[in-house]
Write a protein that holds these residues in place. Structure first.
Motif: not given
Ligand SMILES: C[C@@H](SC(=N)N)c1ccc(Cl)cc1
Length: 401
Positions: A130-157
């Motif tokens: 996903y390229n947010p620069s096309t039509s995405g409006k940044i939610k400034s200062g917002y972050t996310w961080d998810i982790s799953y029990g099998d040790g996988s995970g992801a994080a970002g803006t």
């Protein structure tokens, strides 16, 4: 996706009530009630239909043009659920800011996150991003961080962008763009992210939790529900806003859902192994989870099941019950809300674990350490499931496929 996903992080209007004047002819009084601005309808016609519905008992009838305008504003749609190898997960095409990504719809989590142009190429090679620069409006200062029990995970803006699922449109959906993902996500190149369908209370965005796609569009759907019609080794579908009666046989049995943990959590009753539909015992606290591959049940239930499979045994190296791939597996029958649903034995021969293809891994495994049972894809591909918020409290419906 993973044999199962757990998440440490997750285990996670001014409506003016106004009857149309012509409806009040001959009546002495009427009231105009101004309510707090908290409930804001996205569509005027839908708001008016809500008002007419409110005063239907008093004889209010919506004019045809309001009805048709509201009909136009009401959404529903269907999206294919395409299985990965061994039905490990089911991926659905979703347009995010006009770009089509294949996402894993997960009723066990509440984040819509995607591989993005912000994900290091070492982690995103082979994925559609996903390229947010096309039509995405940044939610400034917002972050996310998810982790799953099998040790996988992801994080970002976080961005706000248009998301379309089977024609159902969220004009400003929180899209969580990954700036880092773990290796198991990197290696599953068919999977471009997750679309969470659990309750938004377990969304991981900080400082303000965001709504799931379903919660975002719910008020615009013909009916506030979605259904899952997953299949073994074939494309199924998720439907939003309607129930397609051609997708099931018999009737739908509904059970109450508790949302305190953010899951579609319900109580499963007795079970039986084999052809008898007479169930006994009690499986208890369970969740309906499209994002988990297997069916995780209490150890007593699992022991009772594999007792009927010659040569089956728990293998600590494999972390589960295995058996000869040539074994004949009995059906697993479970009582939910008084109706009995059957998982065919063949569905419980999940996949080979050795290159010779002689040793196979069971689709039913123990829920040890989880705290509840997980009715994942092994079960969900055996039934038609309704995730229903049309009534005062959420409920789950199941029917035979
Ligand atoms: C609800 C699923 S995770 C998911 N479907 N995203 C889950 C939660 C907790 C445990 Cl311990 C294992 C699995």
């Amino acid at each position: 996706m993973h044999s199962f996903l757990t998440s440490a992080a997750l285990v996670a209007s001014a409506t003016v009530s106004l009857a149309a004047p012509h409806e009040l002819v001959g009546r002495s009084t009427f009231s105009v009630e101004q309510v707090a601005a908290g409930k804001v309808f996205k569509s005027g016609p839908l708001a008016m239909m809500n008002t007419y519905a409110k005063y239907a008992k008093a004889g209010a009838v919506a004019p045809a043009d309001v009805t048709s305008a509201a009909a136009a504003a009401v959404q529903s749609g269907q999206v294919a659920a395409n299985p990965e190898a061994y039905d490990e997960s089911y991926l659905c095409p979703v347009t995010v800011g006009g770009q089509t990504l294949n996402l894993d719809f997960d009723t066990g989590s509440a984040d819509l996150w995607v591989f993005s142009t912000l994900t290091p190429s070492s982690e995103s090679t082979g994925h559609t991003t996903y390229n947010p620069s096309t039509s995405g409006k940044i939610k400034s200062g917002y972050t996310w961080d998810i982790s799953y029990g099998d040790g996988s995970g992801a994080a970002g803006t976080v961005y706000a962008d248009k998301v379309v699922v089977g024609g159902v449109t969220a004009t400003s959906q929180a899209v969580e763009a990954a700036t880092s993902v773990s290796s198991t996500f990197t290696s599953d190149t068919a999977n471009d992210g997750l679309l969470g369908l659990a309750f938004s209370t377990i969304n991981t965005v900080s400082p303000t939790k965001q709504t799931t796609f379903f919660d975002t569009v719910k008020s615009t759907l013909a009916k506030a529900l979605f259904t899952a019609d997953l299949k073994k080794g074939a494309a199924g579908a998720y439907d939003f806003g309607y129930i397609d009666t051609s997708k099931y046989t018999g009737s739908i049995t509904y059970v109450p859902v508790t949302t305190s943990n953010g899951f579609w959590e319900f109580t499963a009753a007795g079970y039986s192994v084999g052809t008898s539909k007479t169930t006994s015992g009690s499986i208890g606290d369970s969740i309906a989870d499209t994002g988990t591959t297997l069916l995780y049940l209490p150890t007593a239930t699992v022991t009772a099941y594999y007792k009927q499979v010659t040569g089956a045994a728990y293998n600590s190296a494999q972390g589960g019950y295995i058996f000869s791939c040539s074994a004949t597996l009995p059906n697993f029958n479970v009582n939910i809300g008084g109706a009995v649903y059957t998982v065919p034995g063949s569905y419980i021969n999940y996949a080979p674990i050795n290159t010779a293809g002689t040793q196979c891994f069971g689709g039913i495994q123990a829920n040890t350490g989880i705290g509840f049972s997980i009715f994942g894809d092994i079960f969900l591909k055996s039934v038609f499931a309704v995730f229903d918020e049309t009534t005062s409290s959420p409920r789950l419906g199941f029917a035979e496929q």
